[in-house]
Design an enzyme around this catalytic site. Structure first.
Site, PDB file in Angstrom:
ATOM      1  CE1 TYR A  72      -4.252   1.893   0.806  1.00 11.62           C
ATOM      2  CE2 TYR A  72      -2.404   3.500   1.790  1.00 11.62           C
ATOM      3  CZ  TYR A  72      -3.849   3.190   1.126  1.00 11.62           C
ATOM      4  OH  TYR A  72      -4.866   3.993   1.385  1.00 11.62           O
ATOM      5  CG  PHE A 124      -8.396  16.586 -23.813  1.00 13.30           C
ATOM      6  CD1 PHE A 124      -8.528  16.049 -25.143  1.00 13.30           C
ATOM      7  CD2 PHE A 124      -8.651  15.952 -22.731  1.00 13.30           C
ATOM      8  CE1 PHE A 124      -9.338  14.908 -25.089  1.00 13.30           C
ATOM      9  CE2 PHE A 124      -9.358  14.638 -22.858  1.00 13.30           C
ATOM     10  CZ  PHE A 124      -9.488  14.094 -24.000  1.00 13.30           C
ATOM     11  CG  ASP A 125     -12.968  16.592 -24.853  1.00 11.79           C
ATOM     12  OD1 ASP A 125     -12.092  17.106 -25.376  1.00 11.79           O
ATOM     13  OD2 ASP A 125     -13.750  15.960 -25.414  1.00 11.79           O
ATOM     14  CG  ASP A 215      -3.034  18.039 -21.215  1.00  8.06           C
ATOM     15  OD1 ASP A 215      -2.785  16.821 -20.641  1.00  8.06           O
ATOM     16  OD2 ASP A 215      -4.116  18.218 -21.614  1.00  8.06           O
ATOM     17  CB  ALA A 217      -1.744  12.823 -23.320  1.00  2.36           C
ATOM     18  CE  LYS A 258      -5.237  10.240 -24.470  1.00  2.29           C
ATOM     19  NZ  LYS A 258      -5.678  10.999 -23.561  1.00  2.29           N
ATOM     20  CG  HIS A 450     -20.177  13.009 -27.069  1.00  2.00           C
ATOM     21  ND1 HIS A 450     -20.293  14.032 -26.301  1.00  2.00           N
ATOM     22  CD2 HIS A 450     -18.914  12.289 -27.234  1.00  2.00           C
ATOM     23  CE1 HIS A 450     -19.335  14.021 -25.493  1.00  2.00           C
ATOM     24  NE2 HIS A 450     -18.310  12.854 -25.734  1.00  2.00           N
TER      25      HIS A 450
HETATM   26  C1  LIG Z   1      -6.589  11.701 -22.860  1.00  2.00           C
HETATM   27  C2  LIG Z   1      -6.231  13.263 -22.552  1.00  2.00           C
HETATM   28  C3  LIG Z   1      -6.346  13.786 -21.294  1.00  2.00           C
HETATM   29  C4  LIG Z   1      -7.411  13.026 -20.325  1.00  2.00           C
HETATM   30  O1  LIG Z   1      -6.702  11.866 -19.973  1.00  2.00           O
HETATM   31  P1  LIG Z   1      -7.574  10.368 -19.571  1.00  2.00           P
HETATM   32  O2  LIG Z   1      -6.277   9.435 -19.187  1.00  2.00           O
HETATM   33  O3  LIG Z   1      -8.499  10.213 -20.601  1.00  2.00           O
HETATM   34  O4  LIG Z   1      -8.274  10.840 -18.333  1.00  2.00           O
HETATM   35  C5  LIG Z   1      -5.862  15.231 -20.982  1.00  2.00           C
HETATM   36  N1  LIG Z   1      -5.519  15.728 -21.777  1.00  2.00           N
HETATM   37  C6  LIG Z   1      -5.132  15.348 -23.173  1.00  2.00           C
HETATM   38  C7  LIG Z   1      -4.103  16.120 -24.189  1.00  2.00           C
HETATM   39  C8  LIG Z   1      -5.494  14.139 -23.619  1.00  2.00           C
HETATM   40  O5  LIG Z   1      -5.040  13.653 -24.687  1.00  2.00           O
END
Ligand SMILES: *Cc1c(COP(=O)(O)O)cnc(C)c1O
Length: 459
Positions: A72, A124-125, A215, A217, A258, A450
């Site tokens: 843990y 990103f969303d 950010d 990814a 990613k 969606h």
């Molecule tokens: C996928 C993504 C996120 C969110 O990550 P999750 O693993 O889907 O929660 C944030 N920013 C970018 C640029 C992404 O491509």
């Protein structure tokens, strides 16, 4: 194939896929309310819904799973992961999270006070959602080349620096919570951001005492593009370019689904701000888990530690980027309009140009997406007016700038042969584009419609 990198790996394990008959596909899509999100994956032949967590792990990663330390607190797996992340970023502090949005929910509220603005090339969303949940306002400053689909530009993911300066001036620098550099710029089609542009953003942020968040990814894919396209970086290693990128920011948030080359996982890394680190450590416990696991099992952290390193391999990256370029080249040769050049993780098909007879509120890209499934069992995803939703005040459907069908390529999963099949199928759909009909809702949820909406074709 001389212009495209041969895959730098061979296949050791296979997962069968099956193309059900056309009449079955027509029925399944109807049962799914003409929304591919509602299809079962067993009814999909080639799944290009997302590149998030859908890739294949290497035998090194599968081997490492057996060595996960499931303690843990203070797991060995955590320390192995921490070392890799420190080496890659040059940052001092590392906290795992269950995925990217987990990292966002821990860190973003530490930076944002009610009413403050956050600026990104494009949020990103989920990042936008967490900015707004923390009481902030998300403003995008994408360069104008980003929306010029047909013309080549090496770095369509860049910030518009003049707009960035104007927004800071208008809002007042003390009201800017952070600048988020999204690399690659996912929503613009996985388009890269140059180091020159990031250096300029860094300069502006420093002048105004604004923290910078990466950010990241797809930071490895972005670093590869810099090596390929930016003057002076031809002979630098991907690792050196990544290190130079991270040096320009203060905090790194990552969806490891990613460029972490794992099926689940996220990361927070902080350059040197002890206070932010301590606050994040406190926040991560109730939200994600104890700071040495953050929602991941020990074995997940070991697989991630290896995936992060594999994703920096230049041959792997060249193949990854070439696969997407290959699909884009075939589509272009077949007359299908796309965002050009292709980006790091997907081909964005311009459905506004393919079915101009379908109005935006009959969802042109969703209609084309459905036809692609019927034609060949391929699942893409709409990135357009359906995704955008309704105006919260007037409840009118909002019109997106572009009606995209995104064909997203999972990592190390499909071969050139699969992609040739995708291109041939898409071109068949393109040839009968005049017959494609729009859609109307039979069910629409109040938010994130969606994912769950149902439709029927407009006769
Ligand atoms: C996928 C993504 C996120 C969110 O990550 P999750 O693993 O889907 O929660 C944030 N920013 C970018 C640029 C992404 O491509």
């Amino acid at each position: 194939m001389e212009n495209y990198q041969v895959p730098p790996y061979k296949i050791k394990m296979v997962e069968p896929i099956k193309l059900i008959t056309k009449s079955q596909r027509i029925n399944r899509l109807k049962e799914a309310g003409y929304n591919p999100f509602r299809l079962k994956s067993e009814d999909v032949f080639i799944d290009l819904l997302t590149d998030s967590g859908t890739g294949a792990m290497s035998h090194f990663q599968w081997g490492a799973l057996m060595q996960g330390d499931e303690a843990y607190a203070g797991s060995r797996s955590f320390y192995r992961l921490e070392k890799v992340v420190k080496d890659i970023t040059g940052y001092k502090y590392v906290i795992p999270a269950h995925q990217g949005r987990g990292a966002e929910q821990v860190v973003l509220p530490l930076l944002i006070k009610e009413g403050m603005t956050v600026i990104s090339n494009i949020h990103f969303d989920t990042t936008r959602a967490h900015v707004e949940l923390a009481g902030g306002r998300a403003v995008d400053c994408a360069c104008k080349e980003c929306f010029d689909l047909e013309n080549y530009h090496p770095f369509k993911g860049n910030f518009d620096l003049d707009k960035l300066k104007t927004v800071i001036k208008e809002k007042g620098k003390e009201n800017i919570a952070a600048i988020i550099m999204t690399i690659t710029n996912n929503s613009a089609g996985g388009q890269p951001v140059s180091l020159e542009n990031m250096r300029a953003v860094n300069h502006i942020a420093r002048e105004n005492h604004i923290p910078i968040v990466i950010d990241g990814a797809r930071y490895a894919e972005n670093s590869f593009y810099i090596k390929q396209r930016e003057k002076g970086y031809e002979n630098k290693s991907i690792r050196a370019i990544a290190l130079e990128t991270f040096a320009l920011a203060d905090i790194f948030l990552m969806s490891s689904k990613k460029d972490g080359l794992v099926n689940i996982g996220g990361l927070i890394a902080i350059k040197d701000n002890l206070e932010i680190f301590q606050k994040a450590q406190v926040r991560v416990i109730p939200m994600e888990g104890f700071p040495t696991y953050g929602g991941l099992s020990g074995r997940d952290m070991d697989a991630l530690a290896i995936g992060l390193q594999e994703a920096l391999d230049e041959d792997y990256l060249r193949y990854r980027i070439d696969e997407i370029r290959y699909l884009g080249d075939l589509l272009k040769a077949g007359g299908v309009p796309i965002q050009y050049p292709t980006g790091g993780h997907a081909v964005f098909v311009d459905c506004g140009a393919i079915v101009p007879h379908i109005p935006f509120d009959e969802f042109p890209a969703q209609a084309v997406c459905n036809e692609l499934y019927i034609e060949g069992g391929i699942r893409g995803v709409e990135i357009g007016s359906l995704l955008l939703g309704r105006d919260p005040d007037t409840h009118e459907n909002l019109k997106a700038d572009k009606e995209f069908l995104r064909l997203t390529i999972p990592r190390r999963t499909y071969t050139y042969d699969h992609l040739r099949y995708v291109a041939e199928t898409m071109i068949k759909v393109y040839k009968r584009r005049h017959k494609i009909k729009g859609l109307k809702f039979t069910y629409e949820s109040p938010i994130l419609r969606h994912f769950t909406a149902k439709f029927e074709p407009i006769e």
